[in-house]
Design an enzyme around this catalytic site. Structure first.
Site, short mmCIF file in Angstrom:
data_model
loop_
_atom_site.label_atom_id
_atom_site.label_comp_id
_atom_site.label_asym_id
_atom_site.label_seq_id
_atom_site.Cartn_x
_atom_site.Cartn_y
_atom_site.Cartn_z
N ARG A 1 -17.52 -2.29 18.14
CA ARG A 1 -16.84 -3.57 17.84
C ARG A 1 -15.48 -3.63 18.52
O ARG A 1 -14.62 -2.77 18.28
CB ARG A 1 -16.71 -3.73 16.32
CG ARG A 1 -16.14 -5.08 15.90
CD ARG A 1 -16.31 -5.35 14.40
NE ARG A 1 -17.71 -5.40 14.04
CZ ARG A 1 -18.33 -4.55 13.22
NH1 ARG A 1 -17.66 -3.58 12.65
NH2 ARG A 1 -19.61 -4.66 12.97
N CYS B 26 -18.89 2.43 9.08
CA CYS B 26 -18.13 1.73 10.12
C CYS B 26 -16.88 2.58 10.31
O CYS B 26 -16.04 2.66 9.39
CB CYS B 26 -17.78 0.32 9.65
SG CYS B 26 -16.68 -0.54 10.78
N CYS C 33 0.66 0.14 10.31
CA CYS C 33 0.15 -0.89 9.39
C CYS C 33 1.25 -1.73 8.75
O CYS C 33 2.15 -1.22 8.09
CB CYS C 33 -0.68 -0.22 8.30
SG CYS C 33 -1.46 -1.47 7.24
N CYS D 264 0.76 4.71 6.90
CA CYS D 264 0.18 4.56 8.25
C CYS D 264 1.17 3.81 9.15
O CYS D 264 1.54 2.66 8.85
CB CYS D 264 -1.15 3.81 8.17
SG CYS D 264 -2.24 4.45 6.87
N CYS E 180 -16.56 -8.90 6.19
CA CYS E 180 -15.84 -7.66 5.87
C CYS E 180 -14.65 -8.00 4.98
O CYS E 180 -13.89 -8.93 5.28
CB CYS E 180 -15.30 -7.01 7.14
SG CYS E 180 -16.52 -6.87 8.44
N CYS F 138 -19.34 -5.72 4.26
CA CYS F 138 -18.59 -4.49 4.56
C CYS F 138 -17.32 -4.50 3.71
O CYS F 138 -16.71 -5.54 3.52
CB CYS F 138 -18.24 -4.44 6.05
SG CYS F 138 -17.31 -2.96 6.49
N CYS G 143 0.83 -1.21 0.00
CA CYS G 143 0.00 0.00 0.00
C CYS G 143 0.87 1.26 0.00
O CYS G 143 1.85 1.36 0.73
CB CYS G 143 -0.91 -0.02 1.23
SG CYS G 143 -2.03 1.38 1.28
N1 SAM Z 1 -6.52 0.53 3.26
C1 SAM Z 1 -7.78 0.79 3.81
C2 SAM Z 1 -7.81 1.95 4.79
O1 SAM Z 1 -6.80 2.20 5.44
O2 SAM Z 1 -8.83 2.61 4.90
C3 SAM Z 1 -8.39 -0.41 4.48
C4 SAM Z 1 -7.56 -1.38 5.29
S1 SAM Z 1 -6.83 -0.77 6.79
C5 SAM Z 1 -5.71 -2.05 7.17
C6 SAM Z 1 -8.16 -0.83 7.99
C7 SAM Z 1 -7.88 -0.39 9.39
O3 SAM Z 1 -7.21 -1.41 10.11
C8 SAM Z 1 -7.03 0.82 9.61
O4 SAM Z 1 -7.71 2.02 9.42
C9 SAM Z 1 -6.61 0.67 11.07
O5 SAM Z 1 -7.54 1.34 11.91
C10 SAM Z 1 -6.68 -0.84 11.29
N2 SAM Z 1 -5.33 -1.39 11.54
C11 SAM Z 1 -4.37 -1.61 10.61
N3 SAM Z 1 -3.25 -2.10 11.17
C12 SAM Z 1 -3.50 -2.19 12.50
C13 SAM Z 1 -2.72 -2.60 13.62
N4 SAM Z 1 -1.46 -3.01 13.48
N5 SAM Z 1 -3.28 -2.58 14.84
C14 SAM Z 1 -4.57 -2.17 14.99
N6 SAM Z 1 -5.35 -1.74 13.97
C15 SAM Z 1 -4.82 -1.74 12.74
FE1 SF4 Z 2 -2.68 1.19 3.44
FE2 SF4 Z 2 -2.54 -0.01 5.79
FE3 SF4 Z 2 -2.88 2.63 5.69
FE4 SF4 Z 2 -4.91 0.97 4.92
S1 SF4 Z 2 -4.04 1.19 6.98
S2 SF4 Z 2 -4.18 2.82 3.86
S3 SF4 Z 2 -3.69 -0.71 4.05
S4 SF4 Z 2 -1.07 1.49 4.96
#
Ligand code: SAM
Ligand code: SF4
Ligand code: DTB
Length: 327
Positions: free
Chosen positions: A265, A193, A64, A61, A101, A133, A57
């Site tokens: 949730r 959500c 992530c 973040c 989801c 979802c 991606c």
């Molecule tokens: N890429 C899309 C986005 O960011 O909107 C969807 C997938 S993203 C992985 C969905 C959510 O997972 C993120 O917004 C974050 O809140 C949660 N998430 C991702 N990595 C995480 C982690 N290591 N611990 C807790 N929550 C996490």
């Molecule tokens: Fe990409 Fe992970 Fe951020 Fe979602 S949370 S936008 S998958 S880097």
């Protein structure tokens, strides 16, 4: 008879911080009263999660493991096609899930074949009688409308943290862009959500700030995922200390008081919680969990363990309790 809880959209940050800081017993008592009135049977919704497109991606973040900016990036997993996804949805339904989801590690939804496949997945999941979802980053009005036409129940797009703490976590997409995505989802008539993560080095004022933005959305998001950071090796947040389980209980209880009718949730981070801490979260007003051995890339408690958890708490999952009223 407990009166139906009042719905407000004008919470101040100080009021919310005061709730978060209440003596735990008082906070739990207030949250339980709201929860009992809004969800008299104490039913819990089971939501299964599947990563359709994993890793690589463009966003950065810090939490992530799927960001291409981090050494944790999960590579080499092919994007799943429609049939295998629907097979997983059937299995999830068989195991008792009520919502399915699907996640894409995208900055924004891409048009063309991948989007057509997403629409087919949504239609297929809905045809199974499950709520569907999608979480796939930003989208356009047209994409939101097409998802709504396909029958999408909910779109997950998290605010993650407070506006003030946000810049320390993500630099490639603004808070304002997230709010605009939420508005597009709403305009298309899809339920929201939207929640966040604790344990990313934020202060209590940031937790209150996140909850304030969520609670002052009108209407409230129908689902509010509360995640505890899963500190994955190779991400910038890998060394964050684990969240104190009682902090998660406080966050859940406060979300319940602020958004009485939302589905709160209990999301990532349950593997780090004892059975008793999870039951406290249910007591505090969590009425949904992610159900299945994996979240997107990290693990989640086993299905059998979750069945035992619900039995120990004496709460029923939706499909046992009443016919699903898909939103
Ligand atoms: N890429 C899309 C986005 O960011 O909107 C969807 C997938 S993203 C992985 C969905 C959510 O997972 C993120 O917004 C974050 O809140 C949660 N998430 C991702 N990595 C995480 C982690 N290591 N611990 C807790 N929550 C996490
Ligand atoms: Fe990409 Fe992970 Fe951020 Fe979602 S949370 S936008 S998958 S880097
Ligand atoms: C949400 O708030 N939490 C889920 C779901 N929405 C998409 C994702 C949690 C991901 C945890 C890290 C992983 O498994 O990669």
């Amino acid at each position: 008879m407990i009166p139906s809880p009042q719905t407000r959209h004008d919470w101040s940050r100080a009021e919310i911080q005061a709730l978060l800081e209440l003596p735990l017993m008082d906070l739990l008592w207030r949250a339980q009263q709201v929860h009992r009135a809004a969800n008299p049977g104490y039913r819990v919704q089971l939501a299964s999660l599947l990563s359709v497109k994993t890793g690589g991606c463009e966003e950065d973040c810090a939490y992530c493991p799927q960001s291409m900016h981090h050494s944790s990036d999960v590579t080499g997993r092919p994007e799943l096609e429609v049939e295998p996804v629907l097979a997983r949805a059937r299995a999830a339904k068989q195991a008792g899930a009520h919502r399915f989801c699907m996640g894409w590690a995208w900055r924004e939804i891409r048009d063309g074949a991948p989007f057509e496949a997403m629409l087919a997945m949504v239609r297929g999941v809905r045809a199974l009688g499950l709520e569907a979802c999608v979480t796939a980053g930003m989208l356009t009005d047209t994409q939101a409308e097409r998802l709504a036409d396909a029958g999408l129940t909910a779109y997950n797009h998290n605010l993650d943290t407070s506006p003030e703490h946000y810049d320390r976590i993500i630099s490639t997409r603004t808070y304002q862009e997230r709010l605009e995505t939420l508005q597009r989802v709403r305009r298309a008539g899809i339920t929201l959500c939207c929640g966040g993560i604790i344990g990313m080095g934020e202060g209590i004022e940031d937790r209150a700030g996140l909850l304030q933005v969520l609670a002052n959305l009108d209407p409230h998001p129908e689902s509010v995922p509360i995640n505890a950071l899963v500190a994955v090796e190779g991400t910038p947040l890998e060394d964050q200390p684990p969240v104190d389980p009682l902090e998660l209980v406080r966050m859940v209880a406060t979300a319940r008081i602020l958004m009485p009718h939302a589905r709160v949730r209990l999301s990532a981070g349950r593997e780090q919680l004892s059975r008793e801490a999870q039951i406290l979260c249910l007591l505090a007003g969590a009425d949904s969990i992610f159900y299945g051995d994996t979240l997107l890339t990290t693990s989640n408690p086993a299905v059998d363990a979750d069945r035992e958890l619900l039995a120990a708490a004496g709460v029923q999952a939706w499909e046992e309790a009443r016919p699903p009223a898909c939103v």
